[in-house]
Scaffold this active site. Structure first.
Site, mmCIF file in Angstrom:
data_model
loop_
_atom_site.group_PDB
_atom_site.id
_atom_site.type_symbol
_atom_site.label_atom_id
_atom_site.label_comp_id
_atom_site.label_asym_id
_atom_site.label_seq_id
_atom_site.Cartn_x
_atom_site.Cartn_y
_atom_site.Cartn_z
ATOM 1 N N ASP A 47 0.840 -1.207 0.000
ATOM 2 C CA ASP A 47 0.000 0.000 0.000
ATOM 3 C C ASP A 47 0.874 1.255 0.000
ATOM 4 O OD1 ASP A 47 0.905 -0.044 2.598
ATOM 5 O OD2 ASP A 47 -1.075 0.181 3.532
ATOM 6 N N SER A 48 2.200 1.064 -0.007
ATOM 7 C CA SER A 48 3.111 2.193 -0.245
ATOM 8 C C SER A 48 2.808 2.845 -1.595
ATOM 9 C CB SER A 48 4.578 1.722 -0.202
ATOM 10 O OG SER A 48 4.777 0.601 -1.033
ATOM 11 N N ASP A 86 -0.846 -6.478 -0.296
ATOM 12 C CA ASP A 86 -0.908 -5.793 0.995
ATOM 13 C C ASP A 86 -2.353 -5.450 1.342
ATOM 14 O OD1 ASP A 86 0.540 -4.899 3.118
ATOM 15 O OD2 ASP A 86 1.264 -3.071 2.146
ATOM 16 N N LYS A 116 -0.463 -9.602 3.168
ATOM 17 C CA LYS A 116 0.330 -9.090 4.290
ATOM 18 C C LYS A 116 -0.512 -8.087 5.060
ATOM 19 C CE LYS A 116 3.627 -5.805 3.794
ATOM 20 N NZ LYS A 116 3.055 -4.767 4.693
ATOM 21 N N GLU A 118 -0.348 -5.450 8.777
ATOM 22 C CA GLU A 118 0.532 -4.830 9.767
ATOM 23 C C GLU A 118 0.000 -5.057 11.178
ATOM 24 O OE1 GLU A 118 1.128 -0.686 8.880
ATOM 25 O OE2 GLU A 118 1.641 -1.077 6.782
ATOM 26 N N GLU A 185 10.318 -4.395 9.874
ATOM 27 C CA GLU A 185 10.712 -3.137 9.236
ATOM 28 C C GLU A 185 11.369 -2.190 10.227
ATOM 29 O OE1 GLU A 185 7.660 -1.147 6.953
ATOM 30 O OE2 GLU A 185 8.802 0.717 6.867
HETATM 31 O O1 KIV Z 1 3.365 -1.018 1.512
HETATM 32 C C1 KIV Z 1 4.529 -1.395 1.516
HETATM 33 O O2 KIV Z 1 5.272 -1.323 0.532
HETATM 34 C C2 KIV Z 1 5.021 -1.954 2.750
HETATM 35 C C3 KIV Z 1 6.466 -1.740 3.021
HETATM 36 C C4 KIV Z 1 6.656 -0.426 3.690
HETATM 37 C C5 KIV Z 1 6.983 -2.824 3.828
HETATM 38 O O3 KIV Z 1 4.282 -2.449 3.532
#
Ligand code: KIV
Length: 275
Positions: A47-48, A86, A116, A118, A185
């Site tokens: 989600d970056s 993500d 993934k 968090e 991270e």
């Molecule tokens: O969204 C993303 O690219 C991530 C990284 C910061 C690990 O979660």
């Protein structure tokens, strides 16, 4: 490098053989294709993308619909790499049932191999619920950007003995809940090593040193295409932002001066048939 599709058993085998796992983010078809052809083992559709591609200040505005679209573009490009989708902010925190449905979309509609999310021990019940639905889950601890406000900003985590101990507890809780791998991270290498020693599953590091099973970087950082800020842990392998500006300027100047297009870039009239 084997050409065979990277799967969870392959990742576990790489860990057992101590072959470092390579992981990069990608958000579009051509970038993912180039990574796949370069032998990168895993791709994270992070989600970056909210910051690197969509221009938001944070990752928080990114939606599930957007993640499905970008994950699909990456998955369609990939033949070998393991694709992780993500879960965006508020797609999994409120209700396990909603988390399962959203994780399912990343696999069914986005073509991801795993998701993934968090968070540490407090999210273990969500990891367990998604895992029980047959969906592999990667955990993500240390600096978790979706909680940046709660963490006091984008800053290194687990820098004291006490917080490093809590990091290990979080990691253990996620592994017990069924997480298949863990991203750590932005913590000191010593803290990452403690997690690596405590767990059986593959541990991937982003800005957390060498004592883990592989490394992740954000593609726009490592290609020099994101200049709002550069974390200390980023190594730039190219300056594509600069190269793009050079190319765009050259094109602009040639169009303005009439140097482009030339005869080489135009078509001749078709010959009339002598009928
Ligand atoms: O969204 C993303 O690219 C991530 C990284 C910061 C690990 O979660």
């Amino acid at each position: 490098m084997t050409q065979a599709k990277v799967t969870l058993p392959v990742l576990r085998d790489m860990k057992a053989r101590r072959e470092p796992i390579t992981w990069l983010t990608a958000y579009d078809y051509p970038t993912a294709q180039a990574m796949d052809q370069s032998g990168i083992d895993m791709i994270l559709v992070g989600d970056s993308l909210g910051m690197t591609v969509l221009g938001y200040e944070t990752t928080l505005p990114v939606t599930m619909d957007e993640m499905v679209v970008f994950t699909g573009a990456v998955s369609r490009a990939v033949k070998r790499a393991f694709v992780v989708g993500d879960m965006p902010f508020m797609s999994y925190q409120a209700e396990p049932a909603e988390a399962i449905r959203n994780a399912g979309r990343l696999l069914a509609q986005g073509g991801a191999d795993a998701v993934k999310l968090e968070g540490g021990a407090r999210l273990a019940h969500v990891v367990e619920a998604i895992t029980n639905a047959g969906i592999p889950v990667f955990g993500h601890i240390g600096l978790t950007p979706q909680s940046a406000s709660q963490l006091g900003g984008y800053r290194a985590q687990a820098r004291t003995e006490e917080t490093a101990r809590r990091l290990v507890e979080d990691a253990r809780a996620l592994e017990r809940a069924g997480a298949v791998a863990l991203l750590v991270e932005c913590v000191p290498p010593d803290a990452c090593r403690l997690v690596h020693e405590a767990l059986e599953i593959p541990i991937l590091g982003l800005g957390s040193g060498l004592d883990c099973d592989g490394q992740l970087l954000i593609v726009h950082d490592m290609l020099g295409m994101f200049d709002r800020f550069t974390p200390k842990f980023v190594k730039k392998y190219a300056s594509l932002g600069e190269e793009m500006r050079t190319a765009f300027t050259a094109y602009r100047e040639e169009v303005k001066s009439g140097a482009f297009p030339t005869a080489a870039h135009t078509y001749s009239m078709a010959q009339e048939s002598a009928g």
